[in-house]
Design a protein around this motif. Structure first.
Motif, PDB file in Angstrom:
ATOM      1  N   TYR A 269      78.054  39.141  66.421  1.00  0.00           N
ATOM      2  CA  TYR A 269      78.086  39.955  65.453  1.00  0.00           C
ATOM      3  C   TYR A 269      77.183  40.514  65.042  1.00  0.00           C
ATOM      4  CZ  TYR A 269      81.114  39.855  61.673  1.00  0.00           C
ATOM      5  OH  TYR A 269      81.324  38.880  60.814  1.00  0.00           O
ATOM      6  N   ASP A 270      76.189  41.253  64.711  1.00  0.00           N
ATOM      7  CA  ASP A 270      75.178  41.654  63.669  1.00  0.00           C
ATOM      8  C   ASP A 270      75.772  43.393  62.631  1.00  0.00           C
ATOM      9  OD1 ASP A 270      72.887  43.174  62.122  1.00  0.00           O
ATOM     10  OD2 ASP A 270      71.577  41.767  62.961  1.00  0.00           O
ATOM     11  N   HIS A 271      75.884  42.608  61.455  1.00  0.00           N
ATOM     12  CA  HIS A 271      76.517  43.725  60.452  1.00  0.00           C
ATOM     13  C   HIS A 271      75.336  44.838  60.468  1.00  0.00           C
ATOM     14  CE1 HIS A 271      78.836  41.512  57.037  1.00  0.00           C
ATOM     15  NE2 HIS A 271      79.422  41.662  58.201  1.00  0.00           N
ATOM     16  N   ASP A 272      74.076  45.132  61.156  1.00  0.00           N
ATOM     17  CA  ASP A 272      74.034  46.638  61.066  1.00  0.00           C
ATOM     18  C   ASP A 272      74.025  47.249  62.407  1.00  0.00           C
ATOM     19  OD1 ASP A 272      72.543  46.544  58.521  1.00  0.00           O
ATOM     20  OD2 ASP A 272      71.284  44.852  60.033  1.00  0.00           O
ATOM     21  N   ASP A 273      74.629  46.495  63.403  1.00  0.00           N
ATOM     22  CA  ASP A 273      75.254  47.442  64.390  1.00  0.00           C
ATOM     23  C   ASP A 273      76.592  47.998  64.318  1.00  0.00           C
ATOM     24  OD1 ASP A 273      76.112  47.837  66.949  1.00  0.00           O
ATOM     25  OD2 ASP A 273      75.021  45.479  68.038  1.00  0.00           O
TER      26      ASP A 273
END
Length: 347
Positions: A269-273
């Motif tokens: 997971y990407d924190h901006d997603d």
């Protein structure tokens, strides 16, 4: 030499049969690098047999009819242009996001009638509409079963190409991670009863058949979820403080077919997603089963925005460790073929 079976399940998607070509190319490239300068190095196209699950066409006609009721594309081209740009994004290039974003945020278009933001509505229909359609209703599960049937058909193709007991790796993006979790969880529950197993096979494939270990999910070794909204599905169980029944990865039966073979469930997971969530906070069972890995997806233009969501399996920092894990498993199941175990060296 025994190959590995790799299943790729897309998330919210349009009718693009080539959606899997970028992850396929990256997997094969990084897999080959794991055997660089080694004798008897395997051909990656033969060592990892890749099949996509393209379930988008199941909902495509219904989505098209819904839009035709509300939008009349008098001169044509608006929604076709959206589709063309999405297909470019599927190729892994963020430069196509700029013209796509321009269409998605266009407030009015005279070709389409009075409703504003037709592009944004198209996007919401695909994101929310796919998720809504996938959920089984009370006593009804047509779309759920049809999508799961497409998974079963892809597993059958893998069985034909890779063998009945090939170790299985699943890559699933976005809503595809929910589909993968549900599908293999259902299989694991069904394996407790042969009668249930045959019932599921008949319902999904419409013909009674004896399933192979691969098709029963017994050889599931790796599950890689990317940009997963699976945590949101916990809202279906509001009275439970924690979820305690994740799909088991690797499958309990894997070592019966491949002694010594290991596996893992990794959630990227990407924190901006804003669609993606870590899974370990769901409960103790998930903390034991899943390894959450935070990544910062590449992208100079949109890498710091929620628009990173489509690019997990176009990113080397995600695909390289997956290929490394596949190479380890390939070595484990082909230990007698003359390919030595790779030893990690420290610095």
């Amino acid at each position: 030499m025994k190959p590995l079976a790799v299943l790729i399940i897309h998330g919210v998607e349009i009718q693009d049969e080539n959606f899997h070509l970028t992850p396929k190319r990256l997997l094969e490239k990084h897999f080959a690098r794991q055997f660089k300068d080694q004798a008897n190095a395997p051909d990656p196209e033969k060592a990892i047999v890749i099949e996509p699950v393209h379930w988008a066409p199941i909902l495509e006609d219904a989505q098209r009819r819904l839009f035709e009721r509300h939008f009349k594309d008098k001169r044509g081209g608006f929604f076709e242009e959206l589709r063309r740009l999405v297909m470019h994004v599927n190729g892994g290039s963020e430069v196509w996001l700029a013209p796509l974003l321009a269409l998605l945020t266009r407030r009015k278009d005279r070709r389409l009638g009075p409703l504003h933001y037709p592009g944004a509505r198209w996007l919401v229909m695909h994101f929310a509409g796919d998720a809504i359609a996938y959920q089984p209703g009370i006593g009804r599960s047509e779309v759920y079963d049809e999508i799961h049937a497409s998974v079963a058909e892809a597993l059958t193709r893998l069985r034909q190409r890779a063998g009945e007991d090939a170790p299985l790796c699943v890559l699933a993006h976005s809503l595809g991670s929910v589909i993968a979790s549900n599908y293999f969880y259902d299989l694991q529950v069904a394996r407790a009863s042969e009668a249930n197993q045959e019932q599921i096979a008949t319902r999904l494939l419409e013909t009674p058949l004896e399933l192979s270990p691969l098709e029963r999910g017994e050889t599931l070794a790796h599950l890689y979820t990317m940009g997963s909204p699976l945590a949101l599905w916990s809202l279906r169980y509001p009275r439970q403080q924690e979820l305690d029944s994740p799909v088991c990865v690797p499958a309990a039966e894997l070592t019966q077919h491949h002694p010594g073979a290991g596996g893992e469930w990794v959630n990227y997971y990407d924190h901006d997603d804003i669609i993606a969530y870590p899974l370990q906070p769901l409960g103790e069972a998930y903390r034991k089963m899943v390894r959450d890995v935070r990544v910062k997806l590449n992208g100079l233009l949109f890498g710091w925005t929620p628009l990173v969501h489509p690019f997990y399996w176009a990113d080397d920092q995600v695909m390289n460790p997956i290929a490394e894990a596949l190479a380890r498993t390939w070595r484990q199941v082909n230990a007698t073929s003359g390919i030595p175990e790779r030893r990690e060296t420290g610095t």
